[in-house]
Design a protein around this motif. Structure first.
Motif, PDB file in Angstrom:
ATOM      1  N   UNK A 254       0.802  -1.207   0.000  1.00 43.12           N
ATOM      2  CA  UNK A 254       0.000   0.000   0.000  1.00 43.12           C
ATOM      3  C   UNK A 254       0.843   1.269   0.000  1.00 43.12           C
ATOM      4  N   UNK A 255       2.085   1.190   0.486  1.00 46.22           N
ATOM      5  CA  UNK A 255       2.946   2.366   0.519  1.00 46.22           C
ATOM      6  C   UNK A 255       3.472   2.659  -0.887  1.00 46.22           C
ATOM      7  N   UNK A 256       3.433   3.918  -1.264  1.00 44.72           N
ATOM      8  CA  UNK A 256       3.920   4.318  -2.573  1.00 44.72           C
ATOM      9  C   UNK A 256       5.438   4.461  -2.555  1.00 44.72           C
ATOM     10  N   UNK A 257       6.071   3.929  -3.589  1.00 44.04           N
ATOM     11  CA  UNK A 257       7.533   3.932  -3.684  1.00 44.04           C
ATOM     12  C   UNK A 257       7.947   4.746  -4.907  1.00 44.04           C
ATOM     13  N   UNK A 258       8.873   5.712  -4.779  1.00 44.44           N
ATOM     14  CA  UNK A 258       9.305   6.501  -5.939  1.00 44.44           C
ATOM     15  C   UNK A 258      10.183   5.677  -6.880  1.00 44.44           C
ATOM     16  N   UNK A 259      10.273   6.100  -8.107  1.00 40.63           N
ATOM     17  CA  UNK A 259      11.212   5.505  -9.063  1.00 40.63           C
ATOM     18  C   UNK A 259      12.593   6.105  -8.811  1.00 40.63           C
ATOM     19  N   UNK A 260      13.641   5.282  -8.940  1.00 41.55           N
ATOM     20  CA  UNK A 260      14.957   5.718  -8.481  1.00 41.55           C
ATOM     21  C   UNK A 260      16.071   5.153  -9.352  1.00 41.55           C
ATOM     22  N   UNK A 261      17.250   5.782  -9.218  1.00 42.54           N
ATOM     23  CA  UNK A 261      18.492   5.273  -9.791  1.00 42.54           C
ATOM     24  C   UNK A 261      19.264   4.554  -8.678  1.00 42.54           C
ATOM     25  N   UNK A 262      20.007   3.525  -9.058  1.00 43.54           N
ATOM     26  CA  UNK A 262      20.811   2.806  -8.071  1.00 43.54           C
ATOM     27  C   UNK A 262      22.277   3.192  -8.245  1.00 43.54           C
ATOM     28  N   UNK A 263      22.964   3.359  -7.119  1.00 43.06           N
ATOM     29  CA  UNK A 263      24.380   3.682  -7.130  1.00 43.06           C
ATOM     30  C   UNK A 263      25.085   3.039  -5.951  1.00 43.06           C
ATOM     31  N   UNK A 264      26.396   3.204  -5.888  1.00 39.78           N
ATOM     32  CA  UNK A 264      27.138   2.626  -4.769  1.00 39.78           C
ATOM     33  C   UNK A 264      27.169   3.604  -3.600  1.00 39.78           C
ATOM     34  N   UNK A 265      27.950   3.267  -2.589  1.00 39.55           N
ATOM     35  CA  UNK A 265      27.947   4.054  -1.357  1.00 39.55           C
ATOM     36  C   UNK A 265      28.550   5.441  -1.521  1.00 39.55           C
ATOM     37  N   UNK A 270      18.997   9.994  -1.717  1.00 34.81           N
ATOM     38  CA  UNK A 270      17.927  10.965  -1.919  1.00 34.81           C
ATOM     39  C   UNK A 270      16.671  10.212  -2.353  1.00 34.81           C
ATOM     40  N   UNK A 271      15.640  10.952  -2.643  1.00 34.67           N
ATOM     41  CA  UNK A 271      14.375  10.320  -3.016  1.00 34.67           C
ATOM     42  C   UNK A 271      14.500   9.505  -4.284  1.00 34.67           C
ATOM     43  N   UNK A 272      15.326   9.960  -5.234  1.00 29.32           N
ATOM     44  CA  UNK A 272      15.442   9.277  -6.519  1.00 29.32           C
ATOM     45  C   UNK A 272      16.806   8.646  -6.745  1.00 29.32           C
ATOM     46  N   UNK A 273      17.639   8.567  -5.703  1.00 30.15           N
ATOM     47  CA  UNK A 273      18.934   7.885  -5.784  1.00 30.15           C
ATOM     48  C   UNK A 273      19.033   6.930  -4.603  1.00 30.15           C
ATOM     49  N   UNK A 274      19.123   5.636  -4.885  1.00 29.53           N
ATOM     50  CA  UNK A 274      19.160   4.613  -3.846  1.00 29.53           C
ATOM     51  C   UNK A 274      20.572   4.052  -3.739  1.00 29.53           C
ATOM     52  N   UNK A 275      21.038   3.849  -2.496  1.00 31.59           N
ATOM     53  CA  UNK A 275      22.363   3.296  -2.234  1.00 31.59           C
ATOM     54  C   UNK A 275      22.246   2.179  -1.211  1.00 31.59           C
ATOM     55  N   UNK A 276      23.256   1.317  -1.069  1.00 29.93           N
ATOM     56  CA  UNK A 276      23.158   0.197  -0.123  1.00 29.93           C
ATOM     57  C   UNK A 276      23.185   0.661   1.331  1.00 29.93           C
ATOM     58  N   UNK A 277      22.676  -0.201   2.210  1.00 30.29           N
ATOM     59  CA  UNK A 277      22.848   0.024   3.648  1.00 30.29           C
ATOM     60  C   UNK A 277      24.331  -0.084   3.987  1.00 30.29           C
ATOM     61  N   UNK A 278      24.876   0.808   4.812  1.00 32.24           N
ATOM     62  CA  UNK A 278      26.295   0.722   5.171  1.00 32.24           C
ATOM     63  C   UNK A 278      26.557  -0.415   6.148  1.00 32.24           C
ATOM     64  N   UNK A 279      27.798  -0.894   6.154  1.00 35.26           N
ATOM     65  CA  UNK A 279      28.209  -1.905   7.125  1.00 35.26           C
ATOM     66  C   UNK A 279      27.852  -3.314   6.698  1.00 35.26           C
ATOM     67  N   UNK A 280      28.313  -4.295   7.486  1.00 37.91           N
ATOM     68  CA  UNK A 280      28.027  -5.711   7.250  1.00 37.91           C
ATOM     69  C   UNK A 280      26.770  -6.106   8.004  1.00 37.91           C
ATOM     70  N   UNK A 281      26.027  -7.026   7.406  1.00 43.21           N
ATOM     71  CA  UNK A 281      24.784  -7.481   8.023  1.00 43.21           C
ATOM     72  C   UNK A 281      24.738  -9.005   8.018  1.00 43.21           C
ATOM     73  N   UNK A 282      24.048  -9.540   8.992  1.00 43.49           N
ATOM     74  CA  UNK A 282      23.950 -10.995   9.107  1.00 43.49           C
ATOM     75  C   UNK A 282      23.185 -11.564   7.914  1.00 43.49           C
ATOM     76  N   UNK A 283      23.540 -12.793   7.478  1.00 42.21           N
ATOM     77  CA  UNK A 283      22.811 -13.419   6.366  1.00 42.21           C
ATOM     78  C   UNK A 283      21.324 -13.552   6.669  1.00 42.21           C
TER      79      UNK A 283
END
Length: 365
Positions: A254-265, A270-283
């Protein structure tokens, strides 16, 4: 010594210095218009011989394209790169001009090396290559275009969703450092964090390994985020003139999601530029899964850089050119990449090559 003698001595010294300067600046007559090496130019014959033996793959290896694509390019830009014949000597043909340029892009060889292959002086090659590259960029500019309507952006998003499993993605964004020899009087302006001189190619790529935006020439010392902020793309993004679709719900959400570009860290979130979560995460955590999905889409632009630089190896060697000419050379590789992806996809990027690039990226730690 009297003042008259001093004046006479000064006049003699000045006149002698003037005679020496005039002698040094005197233009010497040319010994040759062309040496015997260049009079026996065989570039056209070389291309013709390889064309008749195109089955062997030598023509494609030499020009990085088929004879049909070469002839098509020659027909499109021939009138722009041809020169008028004079009474003194015949000009270098448009075919030889295009051939030496493509060979330079394919190998990155020095002008001195190319002059013995094509029997064209390195001074002439230094003028020919920027002219032909500029003609290619002007003629093939239509092959690198940003979408203008939400419908066009959604077509790119559909490819990322079906092929790379990330919805609402409308492009992969990244920068590539193109190595230069130290530009004259540039100081550390082009010296990057990798400890060499470079200009940056900022590119936005769709899900099919095609460039849809390219900005070349930013100084190597500037970070990827700074390159983006200085680009036309960022200006259009902030002014909301890209024509991106409005935010929409994902299937089953139900939540609206904007269209975005993907990039590295390196890029700013921003609203239209998505980057990975920082740091290591458990599998098996949601953040780890998100980073995996985003990296799959982001690596499309890295694969595109890899494909273009493996074919046009001028991007793999230090360019012995000043930044303005290097920008034209890099941009010509960008337009040629898209041109060949559209006209000869099986020849330029066979399926096995694309699979190898993808597997190589995913097997890295």
């Amino acid at each position: 010594m009297s003042s008259e003698h001093e004046t006479l001595l000064a006049v003699m010294v000045a006149s002698g210095a003037a005679m020496i300067i005039a002698y040094l600046n005197k233009k010497k007559p040319r010994r040759y218009w062309r040496t015997e090496l260049y009079k026996k130019r065989t570039g056209s014959e070389l291309m013709l011989d390889m064309k008749f033996q195109s089955v062997s793959g030598q023509y494609k290896n030499f020009t990085r394209m088929s004879p049909t694509d070469f002839d098509n390019l020659l027909n499109r830009i021939g009138h722009k790169i041809s020169r008028q014949e004079t009474y003194l000597r015949s000009p270098i043909s448009a075919q030889d001009r295009l051939a030496v340029t493509l060979r330079f892009l394919a190998t990155g060889d020095s002008y001195t090396s190319l002059q013995y292959l094509f029997r064209i002086s390195k001074q002439a090659i230094g003028r020919i290559i920027p002219e032909v590259c500029a003609a290619l960029v002007e003629e093939l500019a239509e092959y690198v275009k940003l979408p203008k309507t939400p419908t066009d952006w959604k077509k790119i998003s559909s490819t990322f969703d079906t092929v790379w499993n990330i919805p609402h993605c409308v492009g992969a964004l990244d920068g590539k450092h193109v190595v230069l020899q130290s530009p004259i009087n540039s100081g550390s302006d082009f010296f990057n964090y990798k400890s060499y001189f470079s200009i940056v190619l900022l590119a936005l790529v769709d899900g099919n390994y095609n460039f849809i935006f390219a900005d070349v020439g930013c100084q190597g010392r500037i970070s990827d985020g700074g390159v983006v902020r200085n680009s036309k793309l960022y200006k259009m993004l902030t002014e909301n003139t890209l024509g991106l679709p409005l935010p929409e719900e994902l299937p089953g959400r139900q939540m609206k999601l904007p269209y975005f570009f993907v990039g590295d860290s390196a890029f700013a979130l921003s609203e239209n530029v998505m980057k990975p979560y920082p740091g290591d995460h458990a599998p098996e955590t949601s953040k780890r899964i998100f980073n995996y999905r985003l990296s799959r889409a982001r690596r499309v632009v890295e694969n595109t850089f890899g494909i273009s630089s493996s074919v046009f190896r001028v991007l793999r060697k230090p360019m012995l050119l000043e930044p303005p000419k290097a920008e034209i050379v890099v941009m010509s590789v960008v337009v040629l990449h898209n041109y060949l992806r559209i006209h000869s996809p099986n020849l330029y990027t066979p399926v096995v090559v694309v699979v190898i690039f993808v597997l190589t990226r995913f097997t890295r730690p």
